[in-house]
Design a protein around this motif. Structure first.
Motif, mmCIF file in Angstrom:
data_model
loop_
_atom_site.group_PDB
_atom_site.id
_atom_site.type_symbol
_atom_site.label_atom_id
_atom_site.label_comp_id
_atom_site.label_asym_id
_atom_site.label_seq_id
_atom_site.Cartn_x
_atom_site.Cartn_y
_atom_site.Cartn_z
ATOM 1 N N GLY A 43 0.813 -1.220 0.000
ATOM 2 C CA GLY A 43 0.000 0.000 0.000
ATOM 3 C C GLY A 43 0.841 1.262 0.000
ATOM 4 O O GLY A 43 0.397 2.314 -0.438
ATOM 5 N N ARG A 44 2.056 1.148 0.488
ATOM 6 C CA ARG A 44 2.955 2.312 0.503
ATOM 7 C C ARG A 44 3.806 2.382 -0.766
ATOM 8 O O ARG A 44 4.739 3.173 -0.857
ATOM 9 N N GLY A 45 3.486 1.498 -1.683
ATOM 10 C CA GLY A 45 4.162 1.547 -2.991
ATOM 11 C C GLY A 45 5.522 0.881 -3.016
ATOM 12 O O GLY A 45 6.336 1.163 -3.895
ATOM 13 N N CYS A 46 5.792 -0.012 -2.053
ATOM 14 C CA CYS A 46 7.085 -0.702 -2.026
ATOM 15 C C CYS A 46 7.015 -1.918 -2.949
ATOM 16 O O CYS A 46 6.151 -2.775 -2.764
ATOM 17 N N SER A 47 7.918 -1.963 -3.887
ATOM 18 C CA SER A 47 7.867 -3.070 -4.836
ATOM 19 C C SER A 47 8.369 -4.377 -4.198
ATOM 20 O O SER A 47 7.982 -5.455 -4.617
ATOM 21 N N ASP A 48 9.243 -4.262 -3.187
ATOM 22 C CA ASP A 48 9.733 -5.478 -2.529
ATOM 23 C C ASP A 48 9.107 -5.619 -1.131
ATOM 24 O O ASP A 48 9.808 -5.726 -0.118
ATOM 25 N N LYS B 12 -9.700 5.094 -0.977
ATOM 26 C CA LYS B 12 -8.683 6.144 -1.098
ATOM 27 C C LYS B 12 -7.313 5.608 -0.699
ATOM 28 O O LYS B 12 -6.299 5.952 -1.293
ATOM 29 N N TYR B 13 -7.325 4.768 0.339
ATOM 30 C CA TYR B 13 -6.069 4.170 0.797
ATOM 31 C C TYR B 13 -5.426 3.375 -0.342
ATOM 32 O O TYR B 13 -4.237 3.506 -0.625
ATOM 33 N N LEU B 14 -6.254 2.580 -1.008
ATOM 34 C CA LEU B 14 -5.730 1.743 -2.089
ATOM 35 C C LEU B 14 -5.286 2.570 -3.294
ATOM 36 O O LEU B 14 -4.353 2.200 -3.996
ATOM 37 N N LEU B 15 -5.961 3.684 -3.502
ATOM 38 C CA LEU B 15 -5.590 4.535 -4.643
ATOM 39 C C LEU B 15 -4.465 5.509 -4.286
ATOM 40 O O LEU B 15 -4.022 6.283 -5.124
ATOM 41 N N GLY B 16 -4.036 5.436 -3.009
ATOM 42 C CA GLY B 16 -2.904 6.260 -2.570
ATOM 43 C C GLY B 16 -3.259 7.708 -2.326
ATOM 44 O O GLY B 16 -2.400 8.587 -2.443
ATOM 45 N N THR B 17 -4.528 7.989 -2.000
ATOM 46 C CA THR B 17 -4.923 9.393 -1.824
ATOM 47 C C THR B 17 -5.448 9.711 -0.417
ATOM 48 O O THR B 17 -5.952 10.803 -0.189
ATOM 49 N N LEU B 18 -5.336 8.759 0.496
ATOM 50 C CA LEU B 18 -5.812 9.008 1.866
ATOM 51 C C LEU B 18 -4.766 9.844 2.612
ATOM 52 O O LEU B 18 -3.565 9.606 2.459
ATOM 53 N N PHE B 68 -1.804 1.998 -7.656
ATOM 54 C CA PHE B 68 -2.284 0.682 -7.207
ATOM 55 C C PHE B 68 -1.568 -0.472 -7.904
ATOM 56 O O PHE B 68 -1.146 -1.426 -7.256
ATOM 57 N N LEU B 69 -1.414 -0.347 -9.205
ATOM 58 C CA LEU B 69 -0.820 -1.477 -9.949
ATOM 59 C C LEU B 69 0.698 -1.505 -9.815
ATOM 60 O O LEU B 69 1.417 -1.551 -10.817
ATOM 61 N N THR B 70 1.162 -1.477 -8.582
ATOM 62 C CA THR B 70 2.606 -1.349 -8.369
ATOM 63 C C THR B 70 3.296 -2.681 -8.120
ATOM 64 O O THR B 70 4.512 -2.729 -8.034
ATOM 65 N N THR B 71 2.520 -3.742 -7.963
ATOM 66 C CA THR B 71 3.165 -5.029 -7.717
ATOM 67 C C THR B 71 2.656 -6.068 -8.710
ATOM 68 O O THR B 71 1.552 -5.948 -9.245
ATOM 69 N N SER B 72 3.494 -7.082 -8.907
ATOM 70 C CA SER B 72 3.088 -8.125 -9.861
ATOM 71 C C SER B 72 1.862 -8.879 -9.341
ATOM 72 O O SER B 72 1.040 -9.343 -10.119
ATOM 73 N N GLU B 73 1.730 -8.958 -8.016
ATOM 74 C CA GLU B 73 0.578 -9.659 -7.439
ATOM 75 C C GLU B 73 -0.723 -8.958 -7.827
ATOM 76 O O GLU B 73 -1.693 -9.588 -8.253
#
Lengths: 181, 273
Positions: A43-48, B12-18, B68-73
Motif C-alpha cells: 500500500g505504501r508503494g514498495c515493490s519489494d 482512497k487508501y488503495l488509490l494512494g490518496t488518503l 495501485f498497480l505497483t506489484t506483480s501480485e
C-alpha cells in the motif's frame, strides 16, 4: 542490523512463543502478521514488500529479549512501529525499480482462462451459481441485484459479499496451482 | 461484520490518496484487526472489478494505474478479474423474475427505454408535462396505426422494456453445451439487449442478422459501437417475441464509409425455459 540476517529455528521458536503459548495459534498469528505487513508495504508503494515484511519480523525477533521485558499490550501492534522504521530506511535507500510489465502472452492468457474454467467446474453447483449471479450484473443495477440475491440466499448483503469473495479467493489459488501443473 | 471502517477511506487508501494521519490509523487496524484486513482484501478486488468494468472516474483510473498497480501480485489479480469477467459474460444465466414489474428493478434498463411512458403521479404535479406526454402518446398511436396498416414489418418490434442485458463474446458455439451463453425466455412484452463485444471499431456503423437454426429472423442495421469499460460493444435489442427455447446466432457485419460491408463475427446464445 544486517538485513540479510536469517531467522534461525531457535529465534523463530522464541518469536512463536512470544506471539502465543499455543504453537498452532502462534503459527497462524505469524502468518497473519506477515501477510498484513506485506499488504501495508504494498500500500505504501514498495515493490519489494515481502522482503520488507521479513525484515520487520527479523528485527522484532532479534530484539525479543528486550521487548519481552519492556513491552506490554497488543503484540501485533508492536510490529507496526518497527515496520514504520523499516519503511523510513527503505525510503532512504534507492528503491529497486519494478520490472517492466511482461508483454502480453496470448498463450499464457488462454492457459489461465482454461484453468479458470476448470476450477469453476470443480465448484459446487451452489457456489458456481452464486458466482455467476453475483458477478453477472454490472452497472447501476448491480447493488439492487446483489441485495435481492442476498435475500434469496437468506443472508445479509455483506455476508454475501464475503461469501463471493471467498469463492473467488479459492478460484485464484486453484488457477495458480493449475498453471504450475 | 461491524468494522466502523469507511469504505471510501479504504478505496482512497488503495488509490494512494488518503491523508497521512488516517492512513496510519487504518494501517494499524489492518495489522491488528482481522476483519479490517479482510475488508481491505474485499475492497481491493472490488476496485479491480470496477477498473475492469470501466466504473472508475478518469482521475481514479489514473491513480489506479499509477499507485495501485505497483506489484506483480496486483497485476495478476487484475488479469484474474478480466478472466472472471470473460467467464461470467459467456456463461450468463439471466433469470427473468416472476413479477414483470420487478424485471426492470433487477436488470439494467437503459434510461431512454426503460422508464414507463406514463409516469403517473408525477404528471399530476406537472400538468404541462402531462399535456406534452399526451400529445406524444397520441402521435405514437397514430404512427402505430399507420404502421400496422402498412404491414411493412413481418417480425415483432422491440417493446421498449428490456428484461435482460446479455454480453456476448465472438465465436461459434462451443462443443460443450455447458459453456454457451444461456438466456431465459424473457417475460411477455419485454426484450433482450445483447451486447456484442468487438475488437475492430473502425467501421462507420454495423448491421446484424439474427438467425435460428440457419433461418434468418430479423436484420437490424445502423448499429453504433459503444465503449464499455476497456472493451467496445455493439448493443442490439432483440424483441422478446422472437425468442423461444433453442439455439440462436447473430451475424455481425461492419459497414465501411464507402458503404461496402464486411463480415466481422458470429455470436451464439441459447434460449432456455
Amino acid at each position: 542490523m544486517n538485513k540479510n540476517w536469517v531467522l534461525s529455528q531457535e529465534a523463530f521458536d522464541a518469536l512463536l512463543d512470544w506471539l502465543d503459548p499455543d504453537r498452532e495459534q502462534a503459527g497462524i498469528k505469524y502468518e497473519q502478521i506477515r501477510l498484513r505487513l506485506i499488504k501495508i508495504f504494498t500500500g505504501r508503494g514498495c515493490s519489494d514488500a515481502e522482503d520488507l515484511a521479513d525484515e520487520t519480523i527479523n528485527r522484532v525477533t532479534t530484539r525479543l529479549e528486550e521487548i519481552e521485558k519492556e513491552f506490554s499490550g497488543d503484540r501485533t501492534r508492536y510490529f507496526f512501529g518497527v515496520a514504520n522504521k523499516v519503511y523510513l530506511e527503505y525510503l532512504r535507500r534507492k528503491p529497486p525499480q519494478l520490472p517492466p510489465w511482461p508483454p502480453s502472452d496470448s498463450e499464457r492468457i488462454e492457459l489461465e482462462y482454461r484453468c479458470l474454467e476448470r476450477c469453476i467446474e470443480q465448484l459446487s453447483d451452489d457456489n458456481r451459481e452464486l458466482l455467476l449471479q453475483y458477478y453477472g450484473v454490472e452497472g447501476g443495477a448491480k447493488i439492487e441485484h446483489r441485495k435481492e440475491l442476498a435475500k434469496k440466499n437468506g443472508i445479509g448483503p455483506n455476508a454475501l459479499r464475503i461469501r463471493a469473495f471467498r469463492i473467488r479467493l479459492g478460484l485464484q489459488k486453484c488457477v495458480e496451482k493449475c498453471i504450475n501443473l | 461484520m461491524n468494522l466502523n471502517v469507511d469504505r471510501d477511506d479504504m478505496k482512497k487508501y488503495l488509490l494512494g490518496t488518503l491523508d497521512a494521519d488516517r492512513k496510519s490509523q487504518l494501517e494499524e487496524r489492518i495489522l491488528s484487526e482481522p476483519d479490517v484486513y479482510e475488508e481491505l482484501l474485499l475492497t481491493e478486488e472490488e476496485l479491480i472489478d470496477q477498473y475492469v468494468a470501466g466504473g472508475l472516474s478518469g482521475v481514479e483510473q489514473q491513480q489506479f494505474e499509477t499507485n495501485f498497480l505497483t506489484t506483480s501480485e496486483r497485476q495478476q489479480h487484475l488479469q484474474f478479474a478480466r478472466h472472471l469477467k470473460r467467464y461470467v459474460n459467456s456463461h450468463a444465466v439471466l433469470v427473468a423474475l416472476e413479477e414483470p414489474s420487478s424485471v426492470a428493478h433487477e436488470y439494467e434498463v437503459p434510461a431512454a427505454t426503460g422508464r414507463s411512458f406514463f409516469p403517473g403521479a408525477r404528471l399530476t404535479r406537472r400538468p404541462m408535462l402531462g399535456v406534452s406526454v399526451a400529445v406524444v402518446a397520441f402521435a405514437v398511436i397514430l404512427f402505430l396505426c399507420w404502421h400496422v396498416r402498412k404491414g411493412a414489418e413481418h417480425v415483432p418490434n422491440t417493446s421498449g422494456s428490456v428484461a435482460a442485458v446479455v454480453p456476448l463474446t465472438p465465436g461459434s458455439t462451443r462443443s460443450s453445451g455447458a459453456t454457451v451463453t444461456r438466456v431465459q425466455v424473457p417475460p411477455k412484452g419485454s426484450d433482450v439487449k445483447l451486447e456484442l463485444e468487438i475488437a475492430n471499431t473502425s467501421y462507420h456503423h454495423y448491421q446484424s442478422e439474427l438467425l435460428r437454426e440457419n433461418n434468418s429472423l430479423k436484420t437490424i442495421g445502423d448499429l453504433k459501437v459503444e465503449a464499455k469499460g476497456e472493451q467496445h460493444v455493439v448493443p442490439l435489442t432483440i424483441p422478446g417475441e422472437l425468442l423461444s427455447p433453442g439455439d440462436y446466432q447473430v451475424r455481425l457485419s461492419g459497414v465501411l464509409d464507402s458503404g461496402a460491408d464486411e463480415f466481422i463475427d458470429n455470436y451464439s446464445f441459447r434460449v432456455i425455459e
